[in-house]
Write a protein that holds these residues in place. Structure first.
Motif, short mmCIF file in Angstrom:
data_model
loop_
_atom_site.label_atom_id
_atom_site.label_comp_id
_atom_site.label_asym_id
_atom_site.label_seq_id
_atom_site.Cartn_x
_atom_site.Cartn_y
_atom_site.Cartn_z
N UNK A 38 0.84 -1.20 0.00
CA UNK A 38 0.00 0.00 0.00
C UNK A 38 0.87 1.24 0.00
N UNK A 39 0.23 2.40 -0.06
CA UNK A 39 0.97 3.65 -0.26
C UNK A 39 1.86 4.01 0.92
N UNK A 40 1.57 3.47 2.11
CA UNK A 40 2.40 3.77 3.28
C UNK A 40 3.62 2.91 3.41
N UNK A 41 3.85 2.03 2.43
CA UNK A 41 5.05 1.19 2.38
C UNK A 41 5.81 1.52 1.11
N UNK A 42 6.99 2.08 1.25
CA UNK A 42 7.76 2.57 0.10
C UNK A 42 9.09 1.84 -0.03
N UNK A 43 9.45 1.52 -1.27
CA UNK A 43 10.74 0.86 -1.51
C UNK A 43 11.90 1.81 -1.24
N UNK A 44 12.92 1.28 -0.56
CA UNK A 44 14.14 2.04 -0.30
C UNK A 44 15.33 1.10 -0.49
N UNK A 45 16.54 1.61 -0.27
CA UNK A 45 17.73 0.77 -0.35
C UNK A 45 17.67 -0.32 0.72
N UNK A 46 18.21 -1.49 0.38
CA UNK A 46 18.10 -2.64 1.25
C UNK A 46 19.04 -2.59 2.45
N UNK A 47 18.61 -3.21 3.54
CA UNK A 47 19.52 -3.45 4.65
C UNK A 47 20.53 -4.51 4.25
N UNK B 195 -3.57 1.79 14.08
CA UNK B 195 -3.35 1.37 15.46
C UNK B 195 -2.20 0.38 15.61
N UNK B 196 -1.94 -0.42 14.56
CA UNK B 196 -0.88 -1.43 14.67
C UNK B 196 0.14 -1.30 13.54
N UNK B 197 0.23 -0.12 12.95
CA UNK B 197 1.16 0.07 11.84
C UNK B 197 2.60 0.14 12.34
N UNK B 198 3.50 -0.34 11.50
CA UNK B 198 4.93 -0.36 11.83
C UNK B 198 5.57 0.96 11.39
N UNK B 199 6.55 1.41 12.18
CA UNK B 199 7.34 2.59 11.83
C UNK B 199 8.79 2.16 11.67
N UNK C 132 19.56 -5.21 -2.58
CA UNK C 132 19.23 -3.94 -3.21
C UNK C 132 18.02 -3.24 -2.60
N UNK C 133 17.06 -4.00 -2.07
CA UNK C 133 15.81 -3.37 -1.68
C UNK C 133 15.32 -3.70 -0.29
N UNK C 134 14.52 -2.80 0.24
CA UNK C 134 13.81 -2.98 1.51
C UNK C 134 12.56 -2.10 1.42
N UNK C 135 11.75 -2.09 2.47
CA UNK C 135 10.58 -1.22 2.52
C UNK C 135 10.60 -0.38 3.79
N UNK C 136 10.24 0.90 3.59
CA UNK C 136 10.05 1.81 4.73
C UNK C 136 8.55 1.94 4.99
N UNK C 137 8.15 1.77 6.24
CA UNK C 137 6.75 1.85 6.64
C UNK C 137 6.55 3.11 7.48
N UNK C 138 5.53 3.91 7.09
CA UNK C 138 5.40 5.26 7.65
C UNK C 138 4.51 5.35 8.89
N UNK C 139 4.13 4.21 9.49
CA UNK C 139 3.33 4.19 10.72
C UNK C 139 1.91 4.69 10.50
N UNK C 140 1.47 4.76 9.24
CA UNK C 140 0.11 5.18 8.92
C UNK C 140 -0.78 4.00 8.57
N UNK C 141 -2.05 4.29 8.29
CA UNK C 141 -3.02 3.22 8.04
C UNK C 141 -2.73 2.44 6.76
N UNK C 142 -1.93 3.01 5.85
CA UNK C 142 -1.59 2.31 4.61
C UNK C 142 -0.18 1.72 4.66
N UNK C 143 0.39 1.61 5.85
CA UNK C 143 1.72 1.03 6.01
C UNK C 143 1.60 -0.48 6.08
N UNK C 144 1.50 -1.13 4.93
CA UNK C 144 1.31 -2.57 4.92
C UNK C 144 1.69 -3.17 3.57
#
Length: 546
Positions: free
Chosen positions: A277-286, A474-478, A289-301
């Motif tokens: 969803x829109x609250x999960x964005x691709x970024x450089x990997x740990x 309520x249970x979104x990851x940051x 090459x890739x990982x996801x950043x989760x913005x702690x919002x309702x669309x972070x999934x």
């Protein structure tokens, strides 16, 4: 009345589930039949597992026997073949073509003559081996034939054998096998042996690859001495040489390494393709090459689906032998405690339930009070929580307090800007439930050995949020999540530590360079000289005892 008669309604619905013809009304009926009835739950889980094993054993086990053969083929044809009537010849060849054809035949005949002479020479110099050559000879001791074996004087042929006393064999390759008393083994050829019980010492002089099959592992060596011992608890491997151990079970059921690109998240071990969803964005990997950043919002999934489940104990998130959830994280969890309710801030790393209700699986950051489902009981501010439904016990959460005590990190230490490895495991055979951080166990609880997990079903699974909270945060990851894996067995402590060490070197969990490719179906673990590894008899993975 037997169990099948007692739970006839449950069995009838389970049959339809396995046949793929179950209706929604039947699933609702099943839910009411299983509710608060441990015996019904146990019968249902056993019945589903029975169908699973029937399906997996649909093809008979085959044994492949390698045999060396030497075949000569002699073809005789008349020398006046050119005078015979031509068959299927559409036109008359020109004289030039006939001459070219004759020349080709001459060269071909000459080549065949040279080849035949070479074959005759090789036959004279190197006599062909019989259809079933002997493997070696007995140097000391006596072999007892168990099945299809053959001992002539001191020569030993392929087959199954037992020993009552120690036996030494000298193989045709020049290598040696020393078998302990009361060993049970099978010889395939001079480089392959299957040890069923007892102990074998392999001494290699030939530098050929020798393969030893033992329970759930295949072991390969090239030189030196290697000892393999099987008992009821584990298989031990040791020696003064390097060896490769190929465990039977190592591959995750699902693996989202997040190194792919596009609007889908590929599953490189299974078929649970994710939709971010829109609250999960691709970024450089740990790692990779890739990982996801989760913005702690309702669309972070990232919604990775139900695994094809339609009822409890079905689908790829249903487990039999155990379960493991594994991930790399760089958290920004606030750690806020409860104010008006008993629940504080929750950040889900992975969670599956929705319609599965109590049969949920989760790994999350939590800060809560007075929860009756926590085992061991207590209040755990700022903790990692691992939740499972265990048959005969119910749904429980194990807590790893982030308090800095007994080697555990604090929340602030996990928020140091570096990635951290988390793994949550449950092993049915031992009943051990555990949470690890950075390769070390931080929380542990033991249920009665053999206590099974009831999981799977139609509910969705999410990375980074709860599937039950589609419209709120309520249970979104940051923070950042990478390299998420789901297994239908428990990783051993040895393997958890190995996976952590591999990612520290920039590799994936399995010791390979990260890539957007499917995991292989075969992998090995290195045994270093003068080290002993204990291998689990079910998975073949090296293990440590708690």
């Amino acid at each position: 009345m037997n169990r099948s008669e007692r739970f006839e309604e449950v069995r009838a619905i389970a049959d339809d589930i396995c046949a793929g013809t179950v209706t929604q009304m039947q699933l609702q009926k099943l839910e009411s039949l299983l509710s608060n009835d441990e015996q019904a739950q146990r019968f249902y889980l056993d019945y589903i597992e029975f169908h699973f094993h029937l399906k997996s054993n649909a093809l008979p086990k085959l044994e492949i026997v390698r045999r060396k053969t030497f075949v000569d083929e002699l073809i005789m044809r008349p020398t006046h073949a050119s005078n015979l009537p031509h068959q299927n010849q559409p036109y008359e060849a020109s004289s030039e073509k006939r001459a070219a054809s004759t020349k080709r035949k001459f060269y071909l005949a000459g080549g065949l003559t040279v080849l035949c002479m070479l074959v005759v020479y090789l036959i004279i110099q190197f006599k062909p081996l019989p259809d079933e050559p002997f493997i070696g000879k007995i140097v000391s001791g006596e072999l007892l034939i168990d099945e299809n074996g053959n001992v002539q004087n001191t020569l030993v042929y392929p087959g199954m054998y037992k020993t009552e006393r120690p036996v030494e064999l000298e193989l045709r390759s020049g290598d040696s096998l020393i078998l302990s008393a009361h060993s049970h083994f099978k010889l395939f050829n001079s480089t392959e042996i299957e040890l069923k019980s007892g102990e074998v010492n392999v001494i290699s002089h030939s530098n050929k690859t020798i393969a030893i099959s033992a329970n759930a592992s295949d072991i390969q060596m090239h030189s030196g001495k290697l000892t393999v011992n099987i008992d009821s608890d584990a298989t031990s491997v040791s020696g003064n040489t390097k060896a490769k151990i190929f465990p039977k079970t190592w591959r995750p059921k699902h693996f989202w390494n997040l190194d792919d690109v596009g609007d889908r998240v590929m599953d490189f071990a299974g078929r649970a393709v994710g939709v971010p969803s829109s609250g999960a964005q691709r970024i450089d990997g740990l790692v990779g090459k890739g990982a996801f950043y989760f913005d702690n919002g309702k669309h972070a999934r990232i919604n990775v689906g139900s695994g094809g489940g339609s009822a409890p104990a079905t689908g790829s998130f249903s487990v039999i032998d155990g379960v493991t959830i594994e991930a790399l994280i760089k958290p920004l969890y606030s750690g806020e405690g409860p104010t008006t309710t008993r629940y504080g801030e929750i950040d889900e790393i992975f969670r599956k339930d929705q319609s599965d209700k109590d049969h949920r699986i989760l790994l999350s950051f939590q800060n809560d009070r007075n929860k009756s489902i926590v085992v061991p009981a207590g209040d755990y501010p700022e903790s990692l929580s691992f939740g499972l439904y265990i048959l005969g016990q119910g749904y429980h959460e194990l807590k790893l307090p982030l308090d800095g005590r007994d080697g555990r990190p604090t929340l602030q230490q996990l928020k140091d800007g570096n990635f951290h490895h988390v793994a949550a495991t449950y092993d049915v055979e031992s009943g051990i439930k555990a949470i690890y951080i950075d390769g070390k166990v931080g929380a542990l609880y033991r249920y009665p050995p053999g206590s099974k997990v009831l999981s799977g079903g139609a509910g969705l699974a999410n990375i980074g949020n709860s599937p039950n909270a589609q419209g709120h945060a309520a249970e979104a990851y940051a923070g950042t999540i990478d390299e998420v894996a789901f297994y239908d067995f428990a990783l051993t402590p040895f393997m958890v530590a190995l996976h952590y060490n591999n990612v520290l070197m920039g590799l994936n969990y399995y010791g390979s360079q990260p890539s957007a490719k499917a995991l292989p179906y075969k992998s090995h673990i290195e045994l270093t000289p003068n080290k002993t590894l204990l291998l689990d008899n079910i998975t073949g993975l090296p293990k440590d005892n708690f």
